[in-house]
Write a protein that holds these residues in place. Structure first.
Motif, PDB file in Angstrom:
ATOM      1  N   VAL A 166       0.848  -1.189   0.000  1.00  0.00           N
ATOM      2  CA  VAL A 166       0.000   0.000   0.000  1.00  0.00           C
ATOM      3  C   VAL A 166       0.887   1.243   0.000  1.00  0.00           C
ATOM      4  O   VAL A 166       1.685   1.442   0.922  1.00  0.00           O
ATOM      5  N   PHE A 167       0.748   2.084  -1.028  1.00  0.00           N
ATOM      6  CA  PHE A 167       1.616   3.246  -1.198  1.00  0.00           C
ATOM      7  C   PHE A 167       0.857   4.535  -0.900  1.00  0.00           C
ATOM      8  O   PHE A 167      -0.305   4.694  -1.288  1.00  0.00           O
ATOM      9  N   LEU A 168       1.537   5.456  -0.227  1.00  0.00           N
ATOM     10  CA  LEU A 168       0.942   6.744   0.114  1.00  0.00           C
ATOM     11  C   LEU A 168       0.992   7.690  -1.075  1.00  0.00           C
ATOM     12  O   LEU A 168       2.050   7.910  -1.665  1.00  0.00           O
ATOM     13  N   LEU A 169      -0.158   8.273  -1.407  1.00  0.00           N
ATOM     14  CA  LEU A 169      -0.233   9.254  -2.480  1.00  0.00           C
ATOM     15  C   LEU A 169       0.176  10.641  -1.980  1.00  0.00           C
ATOM     16  O   LEU A 169       0.038  10.944  -0.791  1.00  0.00           O
ATOM     17  N   PRO A 170       0.643  11.511  -2.878  1.00  0.00           N
ATOM     18  CA  PRO A 170       1.049  12.865  -2.463  1.00  0.00           C
ATOM     19  C   PRO A 170      -0.131  13.671  -1.925  1.00  0.00           C
ATOM     20  O   PRO A 170      -1.276  13.477  -2.309  1.00  0.00           O
ATOM     21  N   CYS A 171       0.177  14.588  -1.036  1.00  0.00           N
ATOM     22  CA  CYS A 171      -0.831  15.518  -0.522  1.00  0.00           C
ATOM     23  C   CYS A 171      -0.983  16.674  -1.506  1.00  0.00           C
ATOM     24  O   CYS A 171       0.005  17.218  -2.000  1.00  0.00           O
ATOM     25  N   ASN A 190       1.284  -4.205   3.853  1.00  0.00           N
ATOM     26  CA  ASN A 190       2.610  -3.584   3.824  1.00  0.00           C
ATOM     27  C   ASN A 190       2.464  -2.124   3.412  1.00  0.00           C
ATOM     28  O   ASN A 190       2.136  -1.843   2.253  1.00  0.00           O
ATOM     29  N   PHE A 191       2.691  -1.213   4.352  1.00  0.00           N
ATOM     30  CA  PHE A 191       2.553   0.216   4.055  1.00  0.00           C
ATOM     31  C   PHE A 191       3.896   0.805   3.659  1.00  0.00           C
ATOM     32  O   PHE A 191       4.919   0.555   4.306  1.00  0.00           O
ATOM     33  N   MET A 192       3.905   1.605   2.588  1.00  0.00           N
ATOM     34  CA  MET A 192       5.141   2.190   2.076  1.00  0.00           C
ATOM     35  C   MET A 192       4.924   3.645   1.662  1.00  0.00           C
ATOM     36  O   MET A 192       3.869   4.000   1.133  1.00  0.00           O
ATOM     37  N   ILE A 193       5.927   4.467   1.908  1.00  0.00           N
ATOM     38  CA  ILE A 193       5.918   5.850   1.434  1.00  0.00           C
ATOM     39  C   ILE A 193       7.000   5.977   0.363  1.00  0.00           C
ATOM     40  O   ILE A 193       8.195   5.848   0.664  1.00  0.00           O
ATOM     41  N   PRO A 194       6.628   6.213  -0.880  1.00  0.00           N
ATOM     42  CA  PRO A 194       7.639   6.390  -1.928  1.00  0.00           C
ATOM     43  C   PRO A 194       8.516   7.608  -1.632  1.00  0.00           C
ATOM     44  O   PRO A 194       8.033   8.630  -1.130  1.00  0.00           O
ATOM     45  N   LYS A 195       9.783   7.521  -1.949  1.00  0.00           N
ATOM     46  CA  LYS A 195      10.687   8.661  -1.776  1.00  0.00           C
ATOM     47  C   LYS A 195      10.166   9.871  -2.527  1.00  0.00           C
ATOM     48  O   LYS A 195      10.330  11.024  -2.089  1.00  0.00           O
ATOM     49  N   TYR A 228      -3.347   1.966  -2.852  1.00  0.00           N
ATOM     50  CA  TYR A 228      -2.978   3.312  -2.434  1.00  0.00           C
ATOM     51  C   TYR A 228      -3.715   3.686  -1.150  1.00  0.00           C
ATOM     52  O   TYR A 228      -4.771   3.147  -0.828  1.00  0.00           O
ATOM     53  N   THR A 229      -3.149   4.645  -0.448  1.00  0.00           N
ATOM     54  CA  THR A 229      -3.894   5.365   0.577  1.00  0.00           C
ATOM     55  C   THR A 229      -3.444   6.816   0.504  1.00  0.00           C
ATOM     56  O   THR A 229      -2.553   7.163  -0.271  1.00  0.00           O
ATOM     57  N   ALA A 230      -4.075   7.674   1.293  1.00  0.00           N
ATOM     58  CA  ALA A 230      -3.750   9.095   1.262  1.00  0.00           C
ATOM     59  C   ALA A 230      -4.014   9.700   2.634  1.00  0.00           C
ATOM     60  O   ALA A 230      -4.678   9.090   3.477  1.00  0.00           O
ATOM     61  N   ILE A 231      -3.483  10.894   2.838  1.00  0.00           N
ATOM     62  CA  ILE A 231      -3.717  11.560   4.117  1.00  0.00           C
ATOM     63  C   ILE A 231      -5.197  11.897   4.250  1.00  0.00           C
ATOM     64  O   ILE A 231      -5.809  11.679   5.297  1.00  0.00           O
ATOM     65  N   VAL A 232      -5.782  12.426   3.187  1.00  0.00           N
ATOM     66  CA  VAL A 232      -7.219  12.728   3.164  1.00  0.00           C
ATOM     67  C   VAL A 232      -7.806  12.151   1.878  1.00  0.00           C
ATOM     68  O   VAL A 232      -7.108  12.011   0.860  1.00  0.00           O
ATOM     69  N   SER A 233      -9.088  11.848   1.892  1.00  0.00           N
ATOM     70  CA  SER A 233      -9.713  11.155   0.762  1.00  0.00           C
ATOM     71  C   SER A 233      -9.691  11.976  -0.522  1.00  0.00           C
ATOM     72  O   SER A 233      -9.643  11.416  -1.617  1.00  0.00           O
ATOM     73  N   LYS A 234      -9.721  13.313  -0.424  1.00  0.00           N
ATOM     74  CA  LYS A 234      -9.734  14.142  -1.630  1.00  0.00           C
ATOM     75  C   LYS A 234      -8.412  14.083  -2.395  1.00  0.00           C
ATOM     76  O   LYS A 234      -8.340  14.559  -3.540  1.00  0.00           O
ATOM     77  N   ASP A 235      -7.388  13.510  -1.789  1.00  0.00           N
ATOM     78  CA  ASP A 235      -6.116  13.330  -2.489  1.00  0.00           C
ATOM     79  C   ASP A 235      -6.116  12.095  -3.388  1.00  0.00           C
ATOM     80  O   ASP A 235      -5.150  11.866  -4.123  1.00  0.00           O
TER      81      ASP A 235
END
Length: 288
Positions: free
Chosen positions: A6-11, A37-42, A96-103
């Motif tokens: 699961v990768f974090l999308l940009p804010c 598995n949570f991951m934050i891309p560089k 994917y996931t994000a800090i807020v859903s609108k992202d």
């Protein structure tokens, strides 16, 4: 156990973030990390938002305050993964996931993990279960399975309210080619997982009525013991060291009313995980 990457999308706008949204994000990431598995891309750390700010600008650029302190805590304790967002799309399976859903952009919504709790479907008289986002994404990939071996390996993670007997998949090849039946097979298992036990309880544990409701509400052809079935369909299962004999007459029929492509199941036992439905055999007719 099957885990998603699961990768974090940009804010898109750091200035608009509220402290409560970061609290919710922190809680959600904890839930994701427990099972996936949570991951934050560089690249996340290098991506600018609508105000031309990176995460570092949001943390260090406008003075210290509660929000920037929390951002510092959340995003500097994890090492960024070298994979970029373009590279992620080349992977076979990801989310994917994000800090807020609108992202979360529309083209990524079907792969997004945001709501991590199952919900009760209040729109249904049976109040079935609407699965959490992780299960929804895993079901998306399960529908893409091209062979039954891969399907068997992943199915248990997609239907947590069902129990699969150790022999459940022994005859699954009798269904035909996986790519030809996987969508219909998924449709039946989803109905049994999300609504089956609720319908059975709602109808007073009357098997005939429960099967009729499954058929009328979800267009899943069902049957109990047929008039020509002189034998009882039984199967033993061992749970916590004790052997139980299951009655397995109930079955769904794929595609059409008189189909030989079937899923035999048992309504369960209270002693076995609180009456979860047990999938006993997927394949052809019991006697084949």
């Amino acid at each position: 156990m099957w885990k998603l990457d699961v990768f974090l999308l940009p804010c898109k706008n750091y200035r608009s973030l509220a402290y409560e949204e970061l609290l919710a994000y922190d809680k959600r990431i904890g839930e994701i990390e427990e099972h996936e598995n949570f991951m934050i891309p560089k690249e996340f750390y290098e991506t600018k938002d609508v105000n031309q700010q990176t995460i570092y600008d949001a943390i260090f650029g406008e003075g210290q305050h509660d929000l920037s302190d929390y951002l510092l805590e959340l995003f500097t304790k994890k090492r960024g993964q070298e994979i970029g967002y373009t590279g992620i799309r080349k992977l076979n399976e990801y989310a994917y996931t994000a800090i807020v859903s609108k992202d979360i952009e529309e083209d990524k919504a079907h792969l997004a993990l945001f709501d991590m709790e199952d919900k009760t479907d209040r729109a249904s008289p049976y109040q079935g279960i609407i699965p959490n986002d992780a299960i929804k994404v895993k079901r998306y990939y399960l529908r893409k399975c091209m062979d039954f071996r891969a399907f068997e390996e992943k199915a248990k993670c997609c239907f947590p309210r069902l129990i699969f007997h150790p022999d459940a998949f022994n005859h699954i090849a009798k269904l035909g080619r996986c790519k030809d039946v996987v969508s219909e097979l998924m449709r039946h298992l989803c109905a049994l997982n999300d609504y089956g036990d609720k319908i059975y309880s709602y109808t007073g544990k009357n098997e005939k009525n429960a099967l009729l409701e499954l058929q009328s509400s979800f267009q899943v052809y069902c049957s109990g013991k047929g008039s020509n079935e002189t034998m009882s369909y039984n199967k033993d299962i061992v749970f916590q060291g004790k052997t139980y004999t299951l009655t397995c007459n109930p079955h769904t029929k794929l595609f059409k009313k008189y189909s030989g492509q079937r899923i035999y199941f048992c309504w369960g036992r209270e002693e076995i995980e609180g009456h979860k439905i047990i999938i006993v055999r997927i394949g052809g007719h019991w006697e084949e």
